[in-house]
Design a protein around this motif. Sequence first.
Motif, mmCIF file in Angstrom:
data_model
loop_
_atom_site.group_PDB
_atom_site.id
_atom_site.type_symbol
_atom_site.label_atom_id
_atom_site.label_comp_id
_atom_site.label_asym_id
_atom_site.label_seq_id
_atom_site.Cartn_x
_atom_site.Cartn_y
_atom_site.Cartn_z
ATOM 1 N N ARG A 70 -9.725 -13.491 107.562
ATOM 2 C CA ARG A 70 -9.971 -14.782 107.187
ATOM 3 C C ARG A 70 -11.302 -14.711 106.373
ATOM 4 N N LYS A 114 -5.144 -14.557 115.448
ATOM 5 C CA LYS A 114 -5.433 -15.022 114.296
ATOM 6 C C LYS A 114 -6.294 -14.530 113.296
ATOM 7 N N TYR A 155 -3.111 -22.214 115.877
ATOM 8 C CA TYR A 155 -2.463 -20.802 116.139
ATOM 9 C C TYR A 155 -1.547 -20.887 117.430
ATOM 10 N N GLY A 174 1.461 -16.843 116.794
ATOM 11 C CA GLY A 174 0.282 -16.668 116.227
ATOM 12 C C GLY A 174 0.308 -15.803 114.679
ATOM 13 N N VAL A 178 -0.432 -16.608 110.807
ATOM 14 C CA VAL A 178 -1.149 -15.721 109.860
ATOM 15 C C VAL A 178 -0.493 -15.527 108.539
#
Length: 299
Positions: A70, A114, A155, A174, A178
Motif C-alpha cells: 500500500r 489487503k 476487502y 480480498g 489487491v
Amino acid sequence: MVYRGMLRTGQLIAIKRCRQGSVQGGLEFNAEIEVLSRVHHKNIVNLVGFCFERGEQMLIYEFVRNGSLRDSLSGLSGIWLDWRRRLNVALGAARGLAYLHELVNPRIIHRDVKSANILLDESLNAKVADFGLSKPMDNSELILATTQVKGTRGYIDPEYQKTLLLTEKSDVYGFGVVLLELVSGRKPLERGKYLVAEVSSSLDRKKDLYSLHELLDPSIGLDTKPKGLDKIVDLAMKCVQEKGSDRPTMGEVVKEIENILHLAGLNPNAEAESTSASFEEASQDEFPPSLKEEELSLS
C-alpha cells in the motif's frame, strides 16, 4: 505501535507492541504466535520471537525493509513498482496465501488480506503479514461459523458479511481487491466509492484496455499496453465474484498468475531484482526510534 530494532547479532527486527490492557490486542497477539510459530514460507513474514513479561506483549519479526505494498502504490515509500514488479508481487502474495490454504495443517484463513498486509523485502519480494485475525480450520471443515465480521472495509467478502460463514474464498475475495489495486493504484474505498464496483461498472472487454483508462494507474506504462493486464483484470474479477463458489482457489490463482508471467515473457521462478537505496532515507521518519535494548526480552 511498531518499532524498528536490532538484535545483538546485528539482525534488524520489527517490534509490534500491544497497548497494555488491550483485550483485542491480547487476542491478536496469541493468534499471531499460534499461526506464525508453525508456518515457514518465503512469502510469509518470519516471527523471530516474542515477549510476554512484566505486562508487556511484543511480537518480534524480521524487518521487511520496503514497507507495505500500500505504501508503494500510494507513493509513501518512494519505490516505483513497474508492471513486471507488480506481477511478481501478485505472484508472491498468492503463493503465500495458497500455502496457508493448502499446505498447512490445520489450514489457515488470513481473514484480513489487503495491500497494507503485504510487505516488500529488499528485493521487492512479497511477504504476507499480520495474522491477528487469522483462523485455523480443521481439514475436515469447509465453512467456519463466526459471531461477527472481521476485516477491513473494501476487502471484506460480501458473502461472509451477509452469512457470517467464513471460508478460504473470503481470502480470495480480498486478494482480488489487491489485484485491482495493483492495476489501478487506488485504494479499495475512496470518497465512499468501492473500487470493485467502479471497475465492474466501467468494464467493457470489447474495448481497448477494457475501457478502464480512467481507473488504471498510468505509472505502469499504459502506452505500451502492459502484457497480461487484461488477464490480471479478468482474474481479479473472478476473485471478487459475489458467491464464493464462483471464485477460484488460491492454488488456481497462483497457476493463472504464473501463466500470465509466461505470456508476458517473464520467469515466474526468478528472484525479484534488488531495489534502489532510496527507501533508506524515506524509512528514517517512518518508524519510531528503536526500543532500548533492555526492554527486549525474547521468550
